[in-house]
Write a protein that holds these residues in place. Structure first.
Motif, PDB file in Angstrom:
ATOM      1  N   MET A   1      10.189 -19.797  54.643  1.00 32.53           N
ATOM      2  CA  MET A   1      10.357 -18.530  53.928  1.00 32.53           C
ATOM      3  C   MET A   1      11.793 -18.043  54.096  1.00 32.53           C
ATOM      4  N   LYS A   2      12.404 -17.579  52.997  1.00 28.36           N
ATOM      5  CA  LYS A   2      13.803 -17.171  53.028  1.00 28.36           C
ATOM      6  C   LYS A   2      13.974 -15.812  53.702  1.00 28.36           C
ATOM      7  N   CYS A   3      15.089 -15.686  54.398  1.00 30.25           N
ATOM      8  CA  CYS A   3      15.439 -14.425  55.061  1.00 30.25           C
ATOM      9  C   CYS A   3      16.831 -14.041  54.619  1.00 30.25           C
ATOM     10  N   GLY A   4      16.996 -13.758  53.339  1.00 30.35           N
ATOM     11  CA  GLY A   4      18.326 -13.639  52.773  1.00 30.35           C
ATOM     12  C   GLY A   4      18.886 -12.254  52.629  1.00 30.35           C
ATOM     13  N   GLN A 202      12.191  -7.558  55.604  1.00 28.09           N
ATOM     14  CA  GLN A 202      13.401  -8.327  55.905  1.00 28.09           C
ATOM     15  C   GLN A 202      14.460  -7.477  56.582  1.00 28.09           C
ATOM     16  N   ARG A 206      16.028  -8.120  60.233  1.00 30.39           N
ATOM     17  CA  ARG A 206      17.446  -8.378  60.437  1.00 30.39           C
ATOM     18  C   ARG A 206      18.067  -7.402  61.432  1.00 30.39           C
ATOM     19  N   LEU A 228       6.887 -12.530  56.790  1.00 29.31           N
ATOM     20  CA  LEU A 228       8.322 -12.469  56.556  1.00 29.31           C
ATOM     21  C   LEU A 228       9.024 -11.740  57.700  1.00 29.31           C
ATOM     22  N   GLU A 231       9.068 -14.110  60.813  1.00 34.88           N
ATOM     23  CA  GLU A 231       9.908 -15.298  60.659  1.00 34.88           C
ATOM     24  C   GLU A 231      11.395 -14.949  60.618  1.00 34.88           C
ATOM     25  N   CYS A 232      11.719 -13.770  60.099  1.00 33.15           N
ATOM     26  CA  CYS A 232      13.127 -13.395  59.948  1.00 33.15           C
ATOM     27  C   CYS A 232      13.645 -12.538  61.102  1.00 33.15           C
TER      28      CYS A 232
END
Length: 367
Positions: A1-4, A202, A206, A228, A231-232
């Motif tokens: 999964m993306k953490c952008g 997210q 972060r 999410l 994971e991030c």
């Protein structure tokens, strides 16, 4: 999964002295808290609802609830929660130990300096008991948002920058800092990000902040957002590990039938909301079938997918499932009934139920 998601604050060393001390996972009871929308009945003054909130806060404090949060909604007939800082001060003054905070302050509606000054003042009056939950939703319709943000073009897209600015005013004074929140500077009022989607999940991850998901508003996004966030997540001075709070509607009663009947009160509110009508508390009914159309029923069932209403055994099973599947460290209970005595009874039952639910708990959030 993306953490952008890009943020403006760098993460800090997990070994920072101010981080919550690491500990081995232990078994403990499920922590529970309260989210209050300060609901009114048709035709009654807001003061009556606020008095009920004070009584409820005093009651749940004795029952061992961890927090008492006040929501922010504007221009909604039936909800007396348009000024969370005022309500927080009132509730905190009437209680002694329970943490009191916002669930949450809708950040785009308010200048960061004003929020820092308000919550810095609350922290000065009630040290160690104030929480600052932040959301990026407007808390009202388009016309209301325009009135709240008169002369400002803020929207949810600048939420990360607004959070960063607010943290500057609540944290230690920085070299060359000209504008300061007094009181507020270096108060370090604990911040929790609120959300009903992956965006805030997210951002909280972060920044290494606690994240509270509004499952009573967007149950369909709960599990994706929870995953999410974990994971991030990046360790910070606030947390070494993720701390997820899940807000969910809960009504406990003697039987499943009795609880489902009480649950028709929040169902009627939501039905009236999607019709653009007022949102006062309505007396429970034996059945909703004569009140809604098929499309409305489908929308209601989707909205209440995470709701837990039933006997003690049913509620215990529901809370155990929620905690197990989301790995939530804390559950925020949203309970609205027409009769105040039913609400008190439900919170009493949930306190007893939560005490029975044992799960593995790692690092605790100091807030």
């Amino acid at each position: 999964m993306k953490c952008g998601l890009e943020t403006t604050r760098a993460t800090t060393d997990a070994g920072a002295e101010s981080a919550v001390p690491h500990s081995q996972a232990t078994r403990q009871s499920l922590p529970v808290s309260v989210l209050d929308l300060v609901a009114t009945r048709a035709g009654e003054p807001a003061g009556n609802a606020i008095a009920r909130s004070v009584e409820l806060a005093q009651h749940v404090e004795q029952l061992g609830y961890k927090r008492y949060w006040l929501a922010e909604h504007h221009s909604i007939q039936g909800l007396a929660c348009s000024a969370p800082p005022v309500l927080i001060g009132h509730i905190a003054a009437a209680t002694k130990t329970i943490r009191v905070g916002s669930g949450g302050v809708m950040r785009p509606n308010h200048a960061p300096l004003v929020v820092a000054e308000q919550f810095g003042t609350l922290e000065a009056i009630f040290p160690g008991r104030i929480d600052l939950g932040l959301g990026r939703a407007p808390g009202g319709d388009f016309q209301t948002v325009r009135a709240l943000r008169h002369g400002s073009d803020r929207d949810g897209d600048d939420f990360p920058a607004l959070v960063e600015e607010l943290r500057t005013y609540l944290g230690p004074e920085r070299p060359g800092q000209v504008v300061k929140a007094i009181p507020g500077q270096n108060s370090n009022v604990p911040i929790t990000l609120l959300g009903s989607s992956g965006f805030s999940a997210q951002l909280a991850a972060r920044l290494g902040l606690p994240f509270a998901f509004a499952a009573h508003l967007a149950p369909e996004s709960l599990y994706a957002a929870a995953q999410l966030y974990r994971e991030c997540f990046r360790p910070s001075q606030v947390l070494r590990k993720p701390y997820l709070l899940v807000a969910v509607q809960v009504i406990a009663a003697d039987t499943d039938t009795a609880a489902r009947r009480l649950f028709t009160t929040p169902q009627q509110r939501f039905l009236r909301a999607i019709r653009g009508e007022t949102a006062e508390l309505m007396a429970p009914v034996d059945s909703m079938e004569s009140l809604w159309h098929d499309a409305e029923r489908a929308t209601m069932h989707k909205r209440s997918r995470a709701a837990i209403a039933g006997s003690d055994a049913t509620v215990q099973a529901g809370l155990e499932k929620l905690a197990s599947e989301t790995h939530a460290e804390e559950v925020i209970v949203v309970t609205e009934t027409y009769e105040h005595s039913d609400r008190i009874d439900s919170f009493q039952r949930v306190a007893r139920i939560a005490a029975k639910i044992q799960f593995a708990q790692g690092d605790a959030y100091a807030g």
